[in-house]
Motif scaffolding. Structure first.
Motif, PDB file in Angstrom:
ATOM      1  N   UNK A 417       0.853  -1.190   0.000  1.00 56.53           N
ATOM      2  CA  UNK A 417       0.000   0.000   0.000  1.00 56.53           C
ATOM      3  C   UNK A 417       0.886   1.235   0.000  1.00 56.53           C
ATOM      4  N   UNK A 418       0.324   2.342  -0.473  1.00 53.26           N
ATOM      5  CA  UNK A 418       1.032   3.618  -0.392  1.00 53.26           C
ATOM      6  C   UNK A 418       0.981   4.117   1.047  1.00 53.26           C
ATOM      7  N   UNK A 419       2.147   4.399   1.612  1.00 50.58           N
ATOM      8  CA  UNK A 419       2.256   4.865   2.989  1.00 50.58           C
ATOM      9  C   UNK A 419       2.955   6.218   2.986  1.00 50.58           C
ATOM     10  N   UNK A 420       2.306   7.229   3.571  1.00 48.11           N
ATOM     11  CA  UNK A 420       2.923   8.553   3.663  1.00 48.11           C
ATOM     12  C   UNK A 420       4.074   8.514   4.657  1.00 48.11           C
ATOM     13  N   UNK A 421       5.218   9.032   4.239  1.00 47.04           N
ATOM     14  CA  UNK A 421       6.415   9.025   5.071  1.00 47.04           C
ATOM     15  C   UNK A 421       6.487  10.289   5.913  1.00 47.04           C
ATOM     16  N   UNK A 422       6.868  10.140   7.163  1.00 44.05           N
ATOM     17  CA  UNK A 422       7.094  11.315   7.997  1.00 44.05           C
ATOM     18  C   UNK A 422       8.350  12.044   7.529  1.00 44.05           C
ATOM     19  N   UNK A 423       8.547  13.244   8.040  1.00 48.39           N
ATOM     20  CA  UNK A 423       9.752  14.035   7.751  1.00 48.39           C
ATOM     21  C   UNK A 423       9.895  14.394   6.275  1.00 48.39           C
ATOM     22  N   UNK A 424       8.803  14.553   5.534  1.00 50.18           N
ATOM     23  CA  UNK A 424       8.994  14.706   4.092  1.00 50.18           C
ATOM     24  C   UNK A 424       8.091  15.729   3.424  1.00 50.18           C
TER      25      UNK A 424
END
Length: 504
Positions: A417-424
């Motif tokens: 699945x598409x997972x939003x990355x922190x720090x970005x």
């Protein structure tokens, strides 16, 4: 005419002239002086007559050569011409039979310019075969196309305001009142290299010590054969000042080959004009590239271990389409050996709305078709890397407002699945390398943030969704970055970035 530093120092007399235009790499200047000349910017030497054209009032220089306007009739009728920097192939730069066009500015494409039409003074995108009006608002003067080709800066006749008009048709914006002629800032970019070893990053330095090299974007692959098969330790592809794709490699003795144009379609020695470049190396000493050309289409090329090239080949599109128009493309190699180039994992995103697609090139050269990776639109930049231990493929994409998002393709072909990355948030470019130490998967992520800072972080357990949501501390490797590429090394990682340099 003179060249001078912004602090008033180092005044260089170039001799008589007007209407100056810098070359993209900043070493030469074109000027008008009873003819069109090119001189060295450093000292005014090698003053070379390019054409005998008189009454030249504007010159623009880019990868496609020089475009200029000259007086062709009175009162005040100018027309636009194109010529190579060596004086060859001079031609009228509009269709035969069309009305005269003047005051040209190169569009960032090797065969197009924006120029002003006579009469109502509308702006046209022109070349030898077509002239198409690009803005509904006319009465414009002295257009200057932005370096990325998205907007035109011009003077609005009547108000004399300097106006930026997006070529997309969005509303224009006044940036200054009572302006006459202006241009966009163009700062030189240099490929800067930094390496990670023993937990420490080296001071960024110009690739191969070549501080004068200009690159719009660069990509690096550290060769997994360590030079045993192809006699190169790493290979770099970049977009040069003339818009063509270039290649250079570090030999096993540590020296670098010179920048050389990558052969074009059919192996053409004229090279290949590119917007985006990506490269992946294999254990047999070969390297494969995917390139987004100036026509926005995706091409693939291969450099073999013996140094020969396949030439660039157009990739077909999804669902039987003849081609694939893309914003970006990326490539990674897996399942390679000393006798096999392995399989290439390729991702590209659609030009119109940014959906992500994946395809693979098998070790025997056959291609599997593009298939959409559903669940994400509006992506801009892409990265892909393969876990050599499991053959899982990791994909990163930048997509507003999420920032960087991660996807995982398992070796059996199933997607996670598409997972939003922190720090970005606000990331403008991204690159990825994957390492696996006894089952511990680490993602090495380098990206350019909204301020142009090159950031780096490592995510352990990268095969787990939660690992991408954890807030982590990043390291700033350098400021003023515009593109980034990361590759694994035996000691850690290597990052190559196109960095904006201060104006001289």
């Amino acid at each position: 005419m003179f060249v001078v530093n912004i602090d008033g120092s180092n005044v260089v007399d170039l001799g008589p002239g007007s209407a100056p235009a810098w070359s993209d790499e900043g070493t030469r200047i074109a000027l008008s002086s009873n003819g069109l000349y090119v001189v060295n910017a450093a000292d005014g030497s090698q003053r070379t007559l390019i054409t005998n054209d008189l009454e030249v009032d504007r010159i623009s220089w880019s990868g496609g050569g020089l475009v200029f306007s000259k007086l062709v009739a009175t009162p005040g009728v100018y027309d636009t011409f194109r010529v190579n920097p060596d004086g060859s192939s001079r031609e009228l730069f509009r269709p035969a039979g069309a009305s005269p066009l003047g005051e040209p500015s190169w569009y960032p494409h090797p065969n197009a310019a924006i120029a002003v039409g006579s009469g109502a003074r509308c702006l046209y995108k022109t070349n030898t075969s077509s002239a198409v009006q690009v803005l509904s608002t006319c009465n414009q003067a002295y257009p200057s196309v932005s370096p990325d080709g998205s907007s035109v800066l011009s003077t609005a006749i009547g108000s004399n305001n300097l106006v930026v008009s997006p070529l997309s048709g969005a509303s224009p914006q006044t940036v200054a009142q009572f302006g006459l002629q202006a241009d966009w800032g163009r700062r030189p970019r240099t490929a800067m290299l930094t390496t990670l070893a023993s937990g420490q990053w080296s001071t960024p330095a110009a690739l191969a010590g070549d501080t004068d090299a200009y690159t719009a974007a660069s990509a690096v692959t550290v060769m997994p054969d360590n030079g045993s098969m192809g006699q190169t330790l790493q290979q770099v592809v970049s977009v040069g000042s003339d818009g063509r794709a270039y290649h250079r490699a570090q030999r096993v003795d540590g020296s670098w080959t010179p920048n050389a144009p990558i052969p074009g379609v059919g192996g053409s020695s004229a090279g290949f004009y590119a917007r985006r470049v990506a490269i992946g190396g294999a254990k047999d000493g070969s390297a494969q590239m995917v390139v987004v050309g100036w026509d926005d289409l995706v091409y693939h090329g291969m450099r073999y271990a013996n140094g020969s090239w396949s030439g660039m080949n157009l990739l077909d599109g999804a669902d039987g389409a003849a081609n694939f128009a893309a914003r970006d493309a990326a490539i990674a190699i897996c399942c390679d050996s000393s006798t096999s180039p392995g399989a290439a994992q390729v991702v590209a995103n659609g030009l119109a709305t940014g959906p992500v697609f994946h395809r693979a090139r098998l070790s025997d050269g056959r291609w599997l078709p593009f298939q959409q990776v559903t669940g994400l639109l509006n992506s801009t930049r892409l990265a892909v890397a393969v876990d050599a231990a499991t053959s899982n493929t990791y994909v990163l994409a930048t997509a507003a407002p999420l920032g960087i998002v991660r996807q995982l393709r398992y070796a059996n072909g199933a997607w996670d699945a598409w997972i939003a990355s922190s720090n970005s948030a606000g990331a403008t470019d991204v690159s990825l390398a994957i390492s696996n130490n006894a089952g511990s998967v680490v993602a090495k992520v380098a990206y350019v943030d909204s301020l142009g800072q090159l950031q780096y972080l490592e995510r352990a357990d990268a095969n787990r969704q939660y690992a991408w949501t954890l807030p982590l501390t990043t390291q700033v490797l350098m400021p003023n970055a515009r593109s980034v590429s990361v590759s694994n090394t035996a000691a850690g990682a290597e990052v190559l970035a196109a960095q904006m340099q201060p104006q001289q």
